[in-house]
Design an enzyme around this catalytic site. Structure first.
Site, short mmCIF file in Angstrom:
data_model
loop_
_atom_site.label_atom_id
_atom_site.label_comp_id
_atom_site.label_asym_id
_atom_site.label_seq_id
_atom_site.Cartn_x
_atom_site.Cartn_y
_atom_site.Cartn_z
N ASP A 64 0.76 -1.18 0.04
CA ASP A 64 0.05 -0.06 -0.15
C ASP A 64 0.96 1.19 0.10
O ASP A 64 1.80 1.46 0.70
CB ASP A 64 -0.86 -0.01 1.19
CG ASP A 64 -1.87 1.23 1.18
OD1 ASP A 64 -2.83 1.02 0.26
OD2 ASP A 64 -2.03 1.90 2.06
N ASN A 72 -1.01 12.96 -5.65
CA ASN A 72 -2.23 13.58 -6.57
C ASN A 72 -2.48 15.10 -6.38
O ASN A 72 -2.64 15.97 -7.07
CB ASN A 72 -3.44 12.53 -6.51
CG ASN A 72 -3.38 11.47 -7.26
OD1 ASN A 72 -2.64 11.38 -8.25
ND2 ASN A 72 -3.93 10.31 -7.09
N HIS A 77 -2.77 13.93 -11.26
CA HIS A 77 -2.89 12.83 -11.48
C HIS A 77 -1.95 12.10 -12.13
O HIS A 77 -1.77 11.06 -12.29
CB HIS A 77 -4.52 12.36 -11.73
CG HIS A 77 -5.47 12.86 -10.86
ND1 HIS A 77 -5.68 11.81 -9.89
CD2 HIS A 77 -6.30 13.99 -10.76
CE1 HIS A 77 -6.77 12.44 -9.05
NE2 HIS A 77 -7.08 13.60 -9.51
N ASP A 81 -0.22 8.73 -11.53
CA ASP A 81 0.12 7.67 -12.49
C ASP A 81 1.23 7.39 -12.55
O ASP A 81 1.50 5.89 -12.82
CB ASP A 81 -0.70 8.05 -13.77
CG ASP A 81 -2.12 8.12 -13.82
OD1 ASP A 81 -2.67 7.65 -12.75
OD2 ASP A 81 -2.82 8.66 -14.69
N ASP A 107 -4.23 2.37 -4.72
CA ASP A 107 -2.83 2.27 -4.46
C ASP A 107 -2.46 1.15 -3.84
O ASP A 107 -1.45 1.25 -3.26
CB ASP A 107 -2.11 3.54 -3.69
CG ASP A 107 -3.03 3.91 -2.43
OD1 ASP A 107 -3.92 3.33 -2.25
OD2 ASP A 107 -2.30 4.56 -1.54
#
Length: 183
Positions: A64, A72, A77, A81, A107
């Protein structure tokens, strides 16, 4: 049978073949995350369950990303990514030929390796996952919590139990300083 009759009889077969090919491609796409190329939960679970049942040394991992929302929110974003893609690449590289990785969603990632001795080890994975990612001139901090479960630590080797144990280990690592959880 004349050519017209033969062609008329073959058209439905051709249509079904094309339809089957399209469905096959859609199914394969549904089992892969479009961003990272990793297996999705559905595609990975079936394979991981099979590997866990066949390999007594198997190791199941949950990963995680820590504070991913901040990446973000701060950098956009596209930067998020880039972090997800880098994490997928690092996890896949760590697994090597002896495992498979998945993006479970958001994530959160998972992996199973059939022979942990053939990997660089959990400490090396944590170091790799914590490497910053460069994106459009910015160095993005990356940090991940990793939980794991060895198959031989389970009374019954089930993927559900292995994932539950890895999840508990991951949250214990988050709560007690994940770098201290290197066993």
């Amino acid at each position: 049978m004349d050519a017209y009759t033969l062609a008329a009889a073959g058209l439905p077969a051709l249509g079904w073949a094309l339809h089957g090919g399209l469905l096959s491609r859609r199914l394969a796409t549904a089992r892969r995350d479009p961003l990272t190329g990793l297996h999705t939960r559905a595609g990975w679970t079936t394979r991981a369950d099979h590997l866990l049942s066949k390999h007594p040394n198997a190791l199941v991992l949950l990963v995680d990303l820590d504070d991913f929302k901040a990446v973000n929110d701060t950098h956009g974003h596209a930067a998020g990514d880039a972090v997800l893609t880098a994490t997928a690449d690092r996890l896949t590289t760590w697994c090597g030929r002896h495992g498979i990785a998945a993006r479970l969603g958001g994530d959160e990632f998972a992996a199973i390796v059939t022979d942990p001795a053939c990997t660089p080890g959990l400490f090396a994975l944590r170091v790799a996952l914590d490497e910053p990612v460069e994106h459009q001139g910015h160095v993005l901090p990356v940090s991940a919590s990793v939980g794991h479960c060895h198959r031989d630590h389970l009374p019954v080797p089930s993927l559900t139990d292995a994932l539950s144990a890895a999840d508990a280990a991951m949250y214990a690592a988050k709560g007690h300083g994940r770098r201290n959880n290197t066993r």
